[in-house]
Design a protein around this motif. Structure first.
Motif, short mmCIF file in Angstrom:
data_model
loop_
_atom_site.label_atom_id
_atom_site.label_comp_id
_atom_site.label_asym_id
_atom_site.label_seq_id
_atom_site.Cartn_x
_atom_site.Cartn_y
_atom_site.Cartn_z
N ALA A 99 -15.48 15.88 50.44
CA ALA A 99 -14.76 14.88 49.63
C ALA A 99 -15.13 15.00 48.16
CB ALA A 99 -15.04 13.48 50.16
N GLU A 100 -16.40 15.29 47.86
CA GLU A 100 -16.83 15.45 46.47
C GLU A 100 -16.26 16.74 45.88
OE1 GLU A 100 -18.61 13.45 44.39
OE2 GLU A 100 -18.39 11.95 45.98
N LEU A 101 -16.27 17.83 46.67
CA LEU A 101 -15.80 19.12 46.17
C LEU A 101 -14.29 19.14 45.98
CD1 LEU A 101 -18.00 21.52 48.33
CD2 LEU A 101 -18.26 21.02 45.89
N VAL A 102 -13.55 18.41 46.81
CA VAL A 102 -12.09 18.38 46.74
C VAL A 102 -11.61 17.77 45.43
CG1 VAL A 102 -10.08 17.21 47.77
CG2 VAL A 102 -11.67 18.47 49.21
N LYS A 103 -12.40 16.91 44.85
CA LYS A 103 -12.00 16.26 43.60
C LYS A 103 -11.75 17.27 42.49
CE LYS A 103 -14.47 11.99 44.63
NZ LYS A 103 -15.61 11.13 44.28
N ALA A 104 -12.44 18.41 42.53
CA ALA A 104 -12.30 19.41 41.48
C ALA A 104 -11.15 20.39 41.74
CB ALA A 104 -13.60 20.20 41.34
N VAL A 105 -10.52 20.34 42.91
CA VAL A 105 -9.47 21.29 43.28
C VAL A 105 -8.10 20.72 42.92
CG1 VAL A 105 -8.42 22.55 45.20
CG2 VAL A 105 -10.89 22.20 45.14
#
Length: 166
Positions: A99-105
């Motif tokens: 969920a944290e990493l998806v924010k940058a995609v």
């Protein structure tokens, strides 16, 4: 057997009360036949008792083996429950990390990835091997190979739609 013994006693009594030799002999033969029956029944009973003792011994051994096996199965079940709990915790950690990493995609790229994940299962991204897709093993066009190698944009296999990488 008790009935047969009673019958033997009655026949012996009748044998002594009879006055004719042929009746005496016939009753004697009946006594012998019933005596043999009783002996056969007693022998069968003893054999069955021995067999019962053997079966009781094998039953107790089988019960001991069952107890040992049950202990091992219970231990395995406990281990599997523990692993399941660890996996659940790990899954929650990975989901929160995702969920944290998806924010940058980019949103459109994430939508493409999620759509491919649903349709292709666990491998929505495949390596480019020479000029073949690593997912469907079909040859891709030269322009797709160049796009994958340049890494300037997201390139997809023309055949299966997977995202390709070098």
């Amino acid at each position: 057997m008790a009935t047969r013994r009673d019958t033997i006693a009655k026949l012996k009594t009748q044998q002594f009360e009879t006055k004719k030799n042929d009746e005496y002999t016939a009753l004697g033969n009946e006594v012998i036949r019933y005596t043999e029956m009783v002996d056969e029944l007693e022998t069968n009973e003893l054999e069955l008792m021995e067999k019962a003792d053997e079966l009781k011994a094998s039953h107790s051994k089988a019960m001991e083996a069952l107890a040992l096996t049950q202990k091992e199965v219970n231990k395995d079940i406990a281990d599997l429950d523990e692993k399941a709990n660890q996996n659940k915790e790990r899954l929650q950690e990975l989901q929160s990390e995702r969920a944290e990493l998806v924010k940058a995609v980019d949103g459109s790229l994430l939508a493409l990835y999620d759509r491919l994940l649903k349709s292709k299962g666990d491998d929505p991204v495949a390596p480019l091997k020479g000029s073949q897709c690593g997912g469907c093993h079909m040859k891709v066009t030269a322009s797709t190979v160049v796009a994958v190698q340049s890494e300037k944009s997201v390139a997809q296999c023309e055949n299966c739609g997977r995202i390709l990488y070098c």
